[in-house]
Design an enzyme around this catalytic site. Structure first.
Site, short mmCIF file in Angstrom:
data_model
loop_
_atom_site.label_atom_id
_atom_site.label_comp_id
_atom_site.label_asym_id
_atom_site.label_seq_id
_atom_site.Cartn_x
_atom_site.Cartn_y
_atom_site.Cartn_z
N ASP A 43 140.27 12.31 -22.97
CA ASP A 43 140.13 13.27 -22.09
C ASP A 43 140.54 14.21 -23.62
O ASP A 43 140.47 16.08 -23.84
CB ASP A 43 140.86 14.24 -21.37
CG ASP A 43 142.46 13.86 -21.49
OD1 ASP A 43 142.27 13.42 -22.01
OD2 ASP A 43 142.44 13.98 -20.70
N ASP A 82 137.82 8.67 -18.89
CA ASP A 82 138.78 9.88 -18.66
C ASP A 82 139.17 10.46 -17.51
O ASP A 82 137.84 11.07 -17.40
CB ASP A 82 139.36 10.63 -20.29
CG ASP A 82 141.04 9.49 -20.22
OD1 ASP A 82 141.10 8.86 -18.77
OD2 ASP A 82 141.56 10.15 -21.49
N GLU A 174 150.97 5.32 -25.27
CA GLU A 174 151.40 5.71 -26.15
C GLU A 174 152.39 6.00 -26.62
O GLU A 174 153.31 6.81 -25.55
CB GLU A 174 150.58 7.48 -25.49
CG GLU A 174 150.37 8.38 -26.31
CD GLU A 174 149.01 9.33 -26.04
OE1 GLU A 174 148.51 8.98 -25.35
OE2 GLU A 174 149.08 9.89 -26.55
#
Ligand code: KIV
Length: 261
Positions: A43, A82, A174
């Site tokens: 996304d 996603d 992340e």
């Protein structure tokens, strides 16, 4: 040959996994030609291609469009779609959303955060799911590194274990300290794919626009393998000059093409 989630899972500890995002057909075609084993239609498309300030503006219709384009460019590559913001808020809503991305061409789906009930509902319904922990941009206040305090590191580590237990076959980590990503990678059976999480993950993912040097901001942990924005500027400037100076289209080529008809 398209790799199934089981095979991707078995790559842990055997072979590092390179993953790139893609949003368009020609880019996906290039990634498949290069043998990238898994493409994420993230996304991030909302920020790097659509000009939004956050990924929260992305809808399921946007994602269907981009998953379809990437599938047409990479028919033989594993594609992760996603789930955009709020389309995975509850198990049944997430199932409907996931089925839409699978119908558009995804092989598996990714969702952010420890939505354990959602993950297990999708997995029980036969859908391959990738988790995402550490910085989760859909709900983050900013894009700074997370997991710097002991308490936050513990929370993320526990989240990773819980996300694995809920049935995911892979986990994106992340923007966390490298030693935290290393600990998580060592503790999990499923492969971890890092972005801004250091060298100890089982694979690495980059946003393709960052890798191409396309845009006007790139996260410090990313690497620019090319400078496509510079090329765009150069092409546009040269084209503009050549049109104005009547250098393009070239008179001789134009006349000889006309003669052939
Ligand atoms: O949306 C995305 O591209 C992602 C990557 C940054 C991992 O989630």
């Amino acid at each position: 040959m398209k790799l199934q989630s089981k095979v991707l899972g078995e790559m842990k500890g055997v072979k590092p996994i390179p993953m790139l995002t893609a949003y368009t057909c020609p880019v996906a075609r290039g990634l498949e030609q290069a043998g990238i084993p898994v493409i994420l239609v993230g996304d991030t498309v909302g920020m790097v291609e659509m000009g939004f300030d956050s990924t929260r503006e992305v809808t399921i219709e946007h994602m269907e469009y981009h998953v379809g384009a990437v599938r047409r460019g990479a028919p033989n590559t594993h594609i992760i779609g996603d789930l955009p913001y709020l389309t995975d808020s509850e198990p049944e809503i997430a199932l409907v959303s996931a089925k839409r991305l699978l119908a558009a061409g995804a092989d598996s789906i990714k969702l952010e955060g420890p939505k354990l009930e959602v993950i297990s509902h999708l997995v029980k319904s036969g859908i391959d799911v990738v988790g995402h922990t550490g910085l989760t941009p859909q709900t983050a206040k900013n894009f700074s590194k997370v997991g710097r305090t002991d308490a936050d590191a513990k929370r993320i580590q526990q989240e990773a274990v819980d996300i694995q237990s809920a049935g995911t076959f892979m986990l994106v980590i992340e923007h966390v300290p490298y030693d935290l990503a290393e600990k998580i990678t060592g503790a999990l059976k499923i492969p971890t794919i890092g972005i801004g999480a250091g060298p100890h993950c089982d694979g690495q993912v980059l946003v393709i626009n960052d890798a191409l040097g396309m845009g006007d901001y790139w996260p410090p942990f990313s690497k620019q393998y090319a400078h496509v924005s510079d090329s765009i500027l150069e092409v546009a400037n040269t084209f503009s000059q050549e049109v104005e100076s009547l250098e393009f289209p070239d008179n001789i080529i134009r006349l000889s093409n006309a003669g052939e008809k």
